[in-house]
Design a protein around this motif. Structure first.
Motif, PDB file in Angstrom:
ATOM      1  N   GLN A 148      26.160  20.254  24.814  1.00 14.08           N
ATOM      2  CA  GLN A 148      27.395  21.310  23.894  1.00 14.08           C
ATOM      3  C   GLN A 148      25.670  23.180  24.088  1.00 14.08           C
ATOM      4  OE1 GLN A 148      29.301  20.266  22.357  1.00 14.08           O
ATOM      5  NE2 GLN A 148      28.954  18.749  23.288  1.00 14.08           N
ATOM      6  N   MET A 149      25.578  22.988  24.914  1.00  9.68           N
ATOM      7  CA  MET A 149      25.520  24.864  25.388  1.00  9.68           C
ATOM      8  C   MET A 149      26.024  25.692  25.744  1.00  9.68           C
ATOM      9  SD  MET A 149      22.077  26.695  27.435  1.00  9.68           S
ATOM     10  CE  MET A 149      21.046  25.151  27.109  1.00  9.68           C
ATOM     11  N   ALA A 150      26.471  26.864  25.284  1.00  7.81           N
ATOM     12  CA  ALA A 150      27.136  27.340  25.121  1.00  7.81           C
ATOM     13  C   ALA A 150      27.108  27.670  27.112  1.00  7.81           C
ATOM     14  CB  ALA A 150      27.363  29.080  24.524  1.00  7.81           C
ATOM     15  N   TYR A 190      20.409  21.007  35.991  1.00  7.04           N
ATOM     16  CA  TYR A 190      21.768  19.851  36.255  1.00  7.04           C
ATOM     17  C   TYR A 190      21.444  18.540  35.397  1.00  7.04           C
ATOM     18  CZ  TYR A 190      25.551  17.784  38.296  1.00  7.04           C
ATOM     19  OH  TYR A 190      26.494  17.103  38.488  1.00  7.04           O
ATOM     20  N   GLU A 191      20.553  17.959  35.739  1.00  4.35           N
ATOM     21  CA  GLU A 191      20.356  16.761  35.304  1.00  4.35           C
ATOM     22  C   GLU A 191      20.426  16.270  33.945  1.00  4.35           C
ATOM     23  OE1 GLU A 191      20.858  13.574  36.079  1.00  4.35           O
ATOM     24  OE2 GLU A 191      20.891  15.165  38.716  1.00  4.35           O
ATOM     25  N   LEU A 192      19.255  18.228  32.485  1.00  5.33           N
ATOM     26  CA  LEU A 192      19.514  17.886  31.428  1.00  5.33           C
ATOM     27  C   LEU A 192      20.464  18.146  30.657  1.00  5.33           C
ATOM     28  CD1 LEU A 192      16.480  19.895  30.663  1.00  5.33           C
ATOM     29  CD2 LEU A 192      17.072  17.973  30.539  1.00  5.33           C
ATOM     30  N   LEU A 193      22.137  18.885  31.606  1.00  2.00           N
ATOM     31  CA  LEU A 193      23.139  19.643  31.262  1.00  2.00           C
ATOM     32  C   LEU A 193      24.259  17.730  31.577  1.00  2.00           C
ATOM     33  CD1 LEU A 193      23.482  22.643  33.424  1.00  2.00           C
ATOM     34  CD2 LEU A 193      23.553  22.209  30.678  1.00  2.00           C
ATOM     35  N   LYS A 194      23.880  17.384  31.871  1.00  7.11           N
ATOM     36  CA  LYS A 194      24.586  15.861  31.935  1.00  7.11           C
ATOM     37  C   LYS A 194      24.244  14.979  30.966  1.00  7.11           C
ATOM     38  CE  LYS A 194      24.507  13.460  35.785  1.00  7.11           C
ATOM     39  NZ  LYS A 194      23.689  12.953  37.452  1.00  7.11           N
ATOM     40  N   GLU A 195      23.151  14.535  30.388  1.00  4.32           N
ATOM     41  CA  GLU A 195      22.999  14.240  29.303  1.00  4.32           C
ATOM     42  C   GLU A 195      23.519  14.023  28.018  1.00  4.32           C
ATOM     43  OE1 GLU A 195      18.828  14.616  28.513  1.00  4.32           O
ATOM     44  OE2 GLU A 195      18.263  13.268  30.384  1.00  4.32           O
TER      45      GLU A 195
END
Length: 195
Positions: A148-150, A190-195
């Motif tokens: 949900q980060m901008a 990237y892995e954190l962004l997928k969660e």
């Protein structure tokens, strides 16, 4: 004769990447190539003119062709981006033999000496940032990432880590680690962004 101009430019770019503009003398450039000062002045009116041409050439060499990259996958994009940076013999080159090469010298000197350089640099930076944002929007839209980060903040993290890691590794005399360190951090982010 044109070969001499190229040799002068090649020697000068190496020197300008190793030292600041002020530290490099015309004598040092001509000595590195084995030509006279007369030969230097045949091609260039001054060290400043040579520097301007080198900065323009260096900027073109290190320019990334974003249109050739997959903008539908963030994972593919950042790997292609990193490959493009390292393949262009840029500051991310992993050679241990180039620890004395520092593109920051060239960039900071250009910012001081060349009035239009800052404008060109920021235009390129904005294009790059907009490309990252577009890729991130696509990755969210197709479900690749769920953060949900901008979009702009995600783009800034990817984009700005290059300079931060680059400067830190150069100060540690570990320039050869830049590419691998960025890749590792980007993959974990990237892995954190997928969660």
């Amino acid at each position: 004769m044109a070969n001499s101009k190229k040799q002068i430019m090649d020697a000068a770019i190496t020197l300008f990447l190793q030292k600041t503009y002020r530290e490099v003398s015309i004598q040092e450039i001509t000595d590195a190539v084995g030509v006279t000062k007369g030969a230097f002045y045949y091609f260039f009116k001054s060290k400043e003119e040579l520097f301007f041409q080198i900065v323009d050439q260096f900027s073109l060499i290190n320019k990334i062709d974003f249109d050739s990259m997959n903008s539908n996958s963030l994972f593919d994009f950042f790997h292609q981006y990193l490959d493009a940076l390292t393949s262009k013999n840029s500051f991310l080159n992993t050679s241990k033999n180039q620890d004395d090469i520092n593109h920051y010298f060239l960039t900071f000197d250009a910012l001081k000496i060349m009035p239009d350089f800052r404008k060109k640099m920021w235009a390129n930076e904005e294009k790059e940032m907009n490309t990252w944002i577009r890729v991130i929007k696509n990755a969210k839209k197709n479900g690749e990432i769920k953060s949900q980060m901008a979009d702009r903040h995600i783009a800034e993290i990817f984009n700005y880590t290059i300079d931060g890691i680059g400067m830190r590794k150069i100060m540690q005399n570990k320039k050869y680690e830049i590419g691998n360190t960025i890749k590792q951090l980007w993959e974990e982010f990237y892995e954190l962004l997928k969660e």
